[in-house]
Design a protein around this motif. Structure first.
Motif, PDB file in Angstrom:
ATOM      1  N   PHE A 288      -8.186 -61.149  29.187  1.00 20.80           N
ATOM      2  CA  PHE A 288      -8.788 -61.862  30.311  1.00 20.80           C
ATOM      3  C   PHE A 288     -10.223 -62.282  29.972  1.00 20.80           C
ATOM      4  N   ASN A 289     -11.032 -61.333  29.514  1.00 18.00           N
ATOM      5  CA  ASN A 289     -12.448 -61.606  29.266  1.00 18.00           C
ATOM      6  C   ASN A 289     -12.706 -62.256  27.911  1.00 18.00           C
ATOM      7  N   ILE A 290     -12.228 -61.638  26.845  1.00 21.18           N
ATOM      8  CA  ILE A 290     -12.495 -62.196  25.516  1.00 21.18           C
ATOM      9  C   ILE A 290     -11.808 -63.544  25.365  1.00 21.18           C
ATOM     10  N   GLY A 291     -10.588 -63.660  25.879  1.00 17.46           N
ATOM     11  CA  GLY A 291      -9.871 -64.916  25.765  1.00 17.46           C
ATOM     12  C   GLY A 291     -10.567 -66.067  26.446  1.00 17.46           C
ATOM     13  N   SER A 292     -11.368 -65.792  27.471  1.00 14.78           N
ATOM     14  CA  SER A 292     -12.048 -66.863  28.196  1.00 14.78           C
ATOM     15  C   SER A 292     -13.056 -67.604  27.333  1.00 14.78           C
ATOM     16  N   GLY A 293     -13.463 -67.018  26.208  1.00 19.17           N
ATOM     17  CA  GLY A 293     -14.343 -67.726  25.298  1.00 19.17           C
ATOM     18  C   GLY A 293     -13.641 -68.791  24.487  1.00 19.17           C
ATOM     19  N   LEU A 294     -12.297 -68.705  24.395  1.00 21.68           N
ATOM     20  CA  LEU A 294     -11.491 -69.685  23.668  1.00 21.68           C
ATOM     21  C   LEU A 294     -11.983 -69.890  22.247  1.00 21.68           C
ATOM     22  N   ALA A 295     -12.467 -68.836  21.624  1.00 17.92           N
ATOM     23  CA  ALA A 295     -12.946 -68.934  20.248  1.00 17.92           C
ATOM     24  C   ALA A 295     -12.984 -67.538  19.636  1.00 17.92           C
ATOM     25  N   VAL A 296     -12.929 -67.498  18.323  1.00 14.52           N
ATOM     26  CA  VAL A 296     -13.119 -66.251  17.589  1.00 14.52           C
ATOM     27  C   VAL A 296     -14.426 -66.407  16.832  1.00 14.52           C
ATOM     28  N   ASN A 297     -15.497 -65.888  17.410  1.00 14.31           N
ATOM     29  CA  ASN A 297     -16.825 -66.061  16.831  1.00 14.31           C
ATOM     30  C   ASN A 297     -17.666 -64.823  17.113  1.00 14.31           C
ATOM     31  N   GLY A 298     -18.975 -64.920  16.889  1.00 16.88           N
ATOM     32  CA  GLY A 298     -19.836 -63.771  17.073  1.00 16.88           C
ATOM     33  C   GLY A 298     -19.916 -63.279  18.494  1.00 16.88           C
ATOM     34  N   GLN A 299     -19.586 -64.131  19.458  1.00 14.38           N
ATOM     35  CA  GLN A 299     -19.687 -63.749  20.864  1.00 14.38           C
ATOM     36  C   GLN A 299     -18.638 -62.724  21.271  1.00 14.38           C
ATOM     37  N   VAL A 300     -17.481 -62.720  20.590  1.00 13.17           N
ATOM     38  CA  VAL A 300     -16.380 -61.870  21.048  1.00 13.17           C
ATOM     39  C   VAL A 300     -16.741 -60.392  20.970  1.00 13.17           C
ATOM     40  N   GLY A 301     -17.593 -60.016  20.020  1.00 15.95           N
ATOM     41  CA  GLY A 301     -17.993 -58.619  19.915  1.00 15.95           C
ATOM     42  C   GLY A 301     -18.754 -58.165  21.141  1.00 15.95           C
ATOM     43  N   LEU A 302     -19.668 -59.012  21.615  1.00 13.00           N
ATOM     44  CA  LEU A 302     -20.448 -58.676  22.809  1.00 13.00           C
ATOM     45  C   LEU A 302     -19.543 -58.594  24.034  1.00 13.00           C
ATOM     46  N   VAL A 303     -18.643 -59.557  24.179  1.00 16.21           N
ATOM     47  CA  VAL A 303     -17.746 -59.572  25.335  1.00 16.21           C
ATOM     48  C   VAL A 303     -16.847 -58.339  25.327  1.00 16.21           C
ATOM     49  N   MET A 304     -16.314 -57.995  24.158  1.00 20.39           N
ATOM     50  CA  MET A 304     -15.443 -56.822  24.052  1.00 20.39           C
ATOM     51  C   MET A 304     -16.200 -55.539  24.386  1.00 20.39           C
ATOM     52  N   LEU A 305     -17.399 -55.404  23.826  1.00 17.50           N
ATOM     53  CA  LEU A 305     -18.206 -54.211  24.079  1.00 17.50           C
ATOM     54  C   LEU A 305     -18.548 -54.082  25.553  1.00 17.50           C
ATOM     55  N   ASN A 306     -18.984 -55.170  26.167  1.00 17.58           N
ATOM     56  CA  ASN A 306     -19.378 -55.113  27.576  1.00 17.58           C
ATOM     57  C   ASN A 306     -18.192 -54.835  28.488  1.00 17.58           C
ATOM     58  N   THR A 307     -17.030 -55.390  28.148  1.00 21.50           N
ATOM     59  CA  THR A 307     -15.831 -55.130  28.946  1.00 21.50           C
ATOM     60  C   THR A 307     -15.490 -53.642  28.921  1.00 21.50           C
ATOM     61  N   GLN A 308     -15.540 -53.057  27.734  1.00 21.11           N
ATOM     62  CA  GLN A 308     -15.246 -51.633  27.603  1.00 21.11           C
ATOM     63  C   GLN A 308     -16.283 -50.781  28.335  1.00 21.11           C
ATOM     64  N   LEU A 309     -17.541 -51.134  28.199  1.00 20.84           N
ATOM     65  CA  LEU A 309     -18.594 -50.355  28.856  1.00 20.84           C
ATOM     66  C   LEU A 309     -18.510 -50.463  30.368  1.00 20.84           C
ATOM     67  N   GLY A 310     -18.134 -51.641  30.872  1.00 21.92           N
ATOM     68  CA  GLY A 310     -17.976 -51.793  32.316  1.00 21.92           C
ATOM     69  C   GLY A 310     -16.931 -50.838  32.868  1.00 21.92           C
ATOM     70  N   ALA A 311     -15.791 -50.740  32.168  1.00 20.61           N
ATOM     71  CA  ALA A 311     -14.729 -49.827  32.604  1.00 20.61           C
ATOM     72  C   ALA A 311     -15.180 -48.377  32.515  1.00 20.61           C
ATOM     73  N   CYS A 312     -15.803 -48.008  31.394  1.00 15.94           N
ATOM     74  CA  CYS A 312     -16.234 -46.613  31.206  1.00 15.94           C
ATOM     75  C   CYS A 312     -17.270 -46.201  32.244  1.00 15.94           C
TER      76      CYS A 312
END
Length: 477
Positions: A288-312
């Motif tokens: 849902f979150n990472i896919g919304s960037g529609l790209a595989v680039n440096g941004q995906v790491g930040l989005v993935m990390l923040n998504t995980q931290l939000g849940a935790c």
């Protein structure tokens, strides 16, 4: 207005490729964002612009028919993740909380939501969201609120053509998955008491008049209402969560309480199902979150990390509140905390730092806990599966906090952001979404009630919707 060439060239790992275009787009062009209103809510808007212009003005990828295989492979995976969030994720999460006599009715509503919305998406939904005809950056028109019908029935769309390096057919299904799960979320508010025929009609009308316009306003590109305002919403805080949460509130207010609620306890019938569904939602949220960037680039790491931290952080916030108020955390509570944190971080995940993600997850979780354990009982409405408490309140808190923690001084990534102005913009987008969705949802529900009636009769409600609506039972002796 941003042209399709610029949109396509800035959207992935291919910014320095130079097929025949009107002008060369460089890395510096893509980074030139003098004001946050120019930094759109993720590359999803750019891809929508690119998709809308296919067949009119070729993108860099479409001009050569070139596919970014890495990005396409990831978006295929992300699409499946988001589809998994509805079935089985949301169905299990909801199904475990309702009473045993209604669990199948939840699953049927999830399936029918997918069927109805999937077909309507191709007939006119995709066009209403992505069609940019008549839109000009910074100007307002009817199409600032909703797209046109130039792409109805996918007219002029080549599903194999590349939009930002991804075949448009993949983009269509990815965005369809968002359109499917959002009305399905609403169904949790009126669970156990709405007629099946009324629920199907409501979901179809609500998708048409609430979801599609708000999604266009948020992601429709330059000229769309909230894009012109400069609202930051990476993956759907307003379009998905506030939208569905407010619709759920309208539904439970118009329908009224379940029979004997709250006089008779109505505990979840199977918390194992609920926690299994919540776990699937957590995993699917990365699509849902990472896919919304529609790209595989440096941004995906930040989005993935923040998504995980939000849940935790959401889990910790809810567990802490339950410990302070009840002496111990509960299984349903920690699952709800994870989802509250995920809802809160959704609009912010590409714009904030790790510290901001933790604070957003914590505060959203606490706000949702209060809404579910106190606010609902204080005002006396029966939100069966706490759609407003989790998605509505969580989306509101997350959207507003995005405007605060996106500032570089607080670890955010939006250069030049004026915190005061951005908080005003975020609040305006929240208020507009609430007012628009509440008014339209209320009108749709009243219309359906007048036409065919909303509620099942009391005898059917007491027997259970599995039997009375579908002639089946989840658990046979």
């Amino acid at each position: 207005m941003v042209d399709a060439e610029s949109a396509g060239a800035c959207s992935g790992n291919d910014i320095e490729r130079e097929p025949a275009m009107k002008k060369r787009v460089t890395v510096d062009d893509c980074r030139a964002v003098p004001h946050p209103s120019r930094q759109r809510p993720s590359m999803i808007s750019r891809a929508l612009i690119a998709a809308a212009f296919l067949g009119v003005s070729s993108t860099a990828h479409a001009a050569t028919g070139e596919i970014d295989t890495g990005t396409t492979a990831w978006l295929l995976t992300a699409t499946l993740f988001v589809l998994m969030m509805c079935l089985p994720g949301l169905a299990l999460f909801y199904g475990g909380v309702v009473r045993a006599k209604n669990v199948l009715s939840i699953f049927v509503q999830m399936y029918v939501s997918a069927g109805v919305i999937g077909v309507l998406w191709v007939i006119y939904g995709y066009s209403l969201v992505v069609d940019t005809t008549g839109m000009v950056e910074g100007e307002y028109s009817f199409n600032s609120f909703v797209g046109g019908l130039n792409k109805a029935l996918l007219a002029g769309v080549d599903p194999q053509a590349a939009a930002s390096g991804v075949p448009e057919g993949v983009l269509i299904v990815f965005l369809m998955a968002f359109a499917i799960i959002t009305p399905a979320i609403v169904a949790g508010a009126f669970a156990e008491r709405m007629k099946f025929s009324a629920s199907v009609l409501f979901l179809a009308l609500w998708f048409t008049f609430c979801y599609a316009p708000v999604a266009h306003m948020v992601w429709g590109g330059p000229g769309a209402l909230m894009v012109n305002w400069g609202a930051l919403d990476f993956a759907g805080g307003t379009a998905v969560h506030i939208n569905s949460g407010v619709a759920g509130l309208a539904a439970c207010l118009v329908l009224g309480k379940r029979t004997n609620y709250p006089r008779i306890p109505m505990p979840p019938h199977n918390l194992v199902l609920t926690l299994t569904g919540a776990s699937m939602l957590w995993v699917g949220w990365f699509g849902f979150n990472i896919g919304s960037g529609l790209a595989v680039n440096g941004q995906v790491g930040l989005v993935m990390l923040n998504t995980q931290l939000g849940a935790c952080a959401g889990i910790l916030g809810w567990a802490l509140m339950e410990t302070l108020t009840r002496g111990k955390p509960s299984a349903l509570g920690v699952a709800s905390g994870a989802l509250a944190g995920l809802v809160g971080i959704t609009p912010a995940c590409a714009f904030v730092g790790a510290g901001g993600a933790i604070v957003i997850g914590l505060l959203t979780s606490v706000a949702c806990f209060y809404a579910i354990t106190d606010l609902k009982h204080r005002f006396g409405y029966d939100d069966t599966l706490d759609v407003f408490g989790l998605h509505g309140v969580g989306g509101i808190v997350g959207a507003i906090l995005t405007g605060l923690f996106a500032a570089p001084s607080l670890g955010g990534t939006v250069e030049g952001l004026d915190i005061g102005r951005q908080l005003l913009v975020q609040t305006a987008s929240v208020v507009f979404t609430i007012v628009y969705c509440l008014a339209l949802s209320w009108a749709i529900l009243k219309l359906i009630d007048w036409a065919i009636g909303l509620r099942v009769v009391q005898e059917d409600e007491e027997e259970g919707l599995d039997i009375t609506s579908h002639h089946e039972s989840a658990y046979n002796a």
